[in-house]
Design an enzyme around this catalytic site. Structure first.
Site, PDB file in Angstrom:
ATOM      1  N   LEU A 245     -35.078  38.393  41.955  1.00 44.87           N
ATOM      2  CA  LEU A 245     -34.553  37.110  41.344  1.00 44.87           C
ATOM      3  C   LEU A 245     -34.342  37.498  39.871  1.00 44.87           C
ATOM      4  CD1 LEU A 245     -37.121  34.485  42.780  1.00 44.87           C
ATOM      5  CD2 LEU A 245     -34.764  34.440  43.270  1.00 44.87           C
ATOM      6  N   HIS A 246     -33.031  36.880  39.576  1.00 46.67           N
ATOM      7  CA  HIS A 246     -33.031  36.967  37.832  1.00 46.67           C
ATOM      8  C   HIS A 246     -31.839  36.181  37.205  1.00 46.67           C
ATOM      9  CE1 HIS A 246     -29.342  39.099  39.259  1.00 46.67           C
ATOM     10  NE2 HIS A 246     -28.969  39.256  38.114  1.00 46.67           N
ATOM     11  N   ARG A 247     -31.070  35.185  38.218  1.00 48.62           N
ATOM     12  CA  ARG A 247     -30.298  34.724  37.685  1.00 48.62           C
ATOM     13  C   ARG A 247     -30.957  33.414  36.578  1.00 48.62           C
ATOM     14  NH1 ARG A 247     -25.938  36.181  38.141  1.00 48.62           N
ATOM     15  NH2 ARG A 247     -25.823  37.393  39.937  1.00 48.62           N
ATOM     16  N   ARG A 280     -36.156  39.810  32.724  1.00 53.85           N
ATOM     17  CA  ARG A 280     -35.940  38.464  32.199  1.00 53.85           C
ATOM     18  C   ARG A 280     -36.940  37.631  32.978  1.00 53.85           C
ATOM     19  NH1 ARG A 280     -32.077  34.620  31.375  1.00 53.85           N
ATOM     20  NH2 ARG A 280     -30.149  36.019  31.101  1.00 53.85           N
ATOM     21  N   ASP A 339     -30.751  36.466  44.596  1.00 54.70           N
ATOM     22  CA  ASP A 339     -29.716  35.555  43.998  1.00 54.70           C
ATOM     23  C   ASP A 339     -28.841  36.638  43.450  1.00 54.70           C
ATOM     24  OD1 ASP A 339     -31.027  36.655  41.855  1.00 54.70           O
ATOM     25  OD2 ASP A 339     -31.743  34.775  40.957  1.00 54.70           O
TER      26      ASP A 339
END
Ligand code: UD1
Length: 422
Positions: A245-247, A280, A339
């Site tokens: 997950l990083h969006r 992030r 994602d």
């Protein structure tokens, strides 16, 4: 064009998902030159072959060892000829800094062709510079080739969508990975003559490195083997899920991120969930105080069972992984929840069920013929999608057309043809 039929090509890489897309093109250029050197008569033939001088430029958008250097090593990418060292920043600051620094390189190198891949800020920044540069009074500039053109999520809130649209409209050669890309570019009025359906260079990398990835020791390091011990012991792979997950749209807002984590709880109570965490995301989960959902596990202690008592339904956080380790983990996972854009394609090629935690995808072929389903970002959507992917018997899927390991060579053939025309 330089003397002796020599053509200069600059390829841009900047962020993690660029490396596996560019690596096969760089390898194809090297092989082209080796073939030429081995048979000089090809150079003198009437339909002479071009010698390709390649310059690799790294913008430095990603700079951590785990986000950049490790991928160069895993994918046998040569050291960049030029490193712009740009680093992180707001979209405007990062894009502007890349543009300023790349303009100097372009004016010095004066290439015949620029290759940009994917949809990150480095892709757009370098495209904008090349589209407006002028090497002489005739306004000579390099041709711009965009690899992975035509993908559209139709969500302009996504920074990558802006990068995709603007890059495609400035490019001269558009290399498309799937049928939707052909349709999108046509509907946006881009002349068909600029567009070439070539398949997917990221899949070139996957096919080239799959065997090597299978020899990775990451499954042992993360204790994902069922060591039954004793005579006739088996080394079967444990049933586990892999998560990325990083969006910004998923992890930057507390409520959205929390919903996703709650939606994943059923999965993490049923099997280990391995989560190589993007910098992030790591920052955000600390900022939001979400540590209770995770336990940190970098595989320091080997042996033991895949589901230790420490697991207690928490997601296992591990450092970002290199290309080969990640490919190995993907190939053996019961389900991949993500994602990312590229992972939707890689899982389709591997035949591994994928749940995409987004409302849309710019890669619809992975849903249409592949193993991907769109879960959205609601708790219930994520629960249902992961349940469905884990309980249906092996997902039946096909590999999209031309995802066959030969895309980079197709691209190079078009490039040589177009440069000769120029
Ligand atoms: C970028 C791409 C995204 C891609 C993703 C893959 C854009 C707009 N986004 O997003 O399309 O899916 O890469 O990873 O280009 N950071 C580090 N170390 C690094 C790099 C980044 O700590 O080596 C941290 C910094 O705090 C930085 C943040 O991650 O501010 C975001 O990095 P950035 O390159 O701006 O965007 P990504 O989220 O990585």
């Amino acid at each position: 064009m330089e003397p002796n039929n020599t053509v200069k090509i600059i390829t841009i890489v900047g962020a993690r998902p660029n490396f596996m897309k560019a690596a096969p093109i760089i390898a194809a250029i090297r092989k082209h030159n080796e073939r030429l050197a081995a048979s000089p008569d090809l150079q003198n033939a009437e339909d002479s072959q071009l010698t390709l001088r390649h310059v690799l430029v790294h913008t430095g958008q990603h700079y951590d060892e785990a986000m950049s250097d490790r991928f160069f090593a895993d994918l046998n990418i040569p050291k960049p000829d030029v490193h712009l060292g740009v680093g992180s920043g707001s979209h405007a600051a990062q894009t502007a800094e890349i543009m300023k620094r790349f303009e100097e390189v372009l004016l010095r190198e004066r290439p015949d062709l620029l290759v940009v891949v994917g949809d990150v800020n480095s892709t757009l920044a370098c495209t904008l510079v090349a589209a407006k540069i002028s090497f002489d009074a005739n306004g000579t500039r390099p041709l711009i080739a965009h690899v992975e053109a035509g993908l559209r999520s139709f969500d302009r809130g996504m920074p990558e969508e802006i990068n995709r649209i603007l890059t495609d409209h400035a490019a001269d050669l558009l290399f498309v990975t799937e049928e939707s890309g052909l349709r999108n570019l046509h509907e946006e009025g881009i002349p068909d003559g600029k567009v070439h359906f070539v398949g997917n260079t990221m899949i070139d990398s996957l096919l080239a490195f799959r065997d090597k990835a299978d020899r990775s020791d990451i499954l042992d390091k993360l204790r994902l083997r069922n060591h039954s011990g004793g005579h006739g012991s088996t080394n079967a792979t444990a049933r586990y899920a892999l998560l990325t997950l990083h969006r910004p749209s998923n992890v930057d807002q507390r409520e959205t991120f929390l919903n996703i984590l709650e939606g994943l709880q059923e999965l993490s109570q049923s099997c280990p969930v391995i989560f190589p965490v993007h910098p992030r995301t790591q920052k955000k989960l600390t900022e939001f105080g979400f540590e209770r959902f995770f336990r940190t596990d970098n595989g320091s202690h080997q042996g033991g069972s895949p589901r230790s008592t420490q697991d207690d339904g928490r997601i296992r956080l591990v450092e970002p992984l290199g290309y080969l380790d990640f490919l190995c983990l993907m190939g053996h996972a019961a389900v991949v929840v993500t994602d990312s854009g590229g992972i939707q394609e890689e899982t389709t090629c591997l035949g591994v069920p994928c749940v995409t935690v987004r409302e849309n995808t710019e890669r619809p072929i992975t849903v249409k013929v592949g193993t991907n389903i769109l879960a959205g970002t609601s708790k219930e959507g994520i629960r249902q999608a992961t349940r469905r992917q884990l309980t249906s018997s092996r997902v039946s899927s096909t590999v999209p057309e031309a995802w066959d390991g030969k895309s980079a060579q197709r691209i190079l053939d078009v490039i040589c043809r177009e440069i000769k025309k120029k």
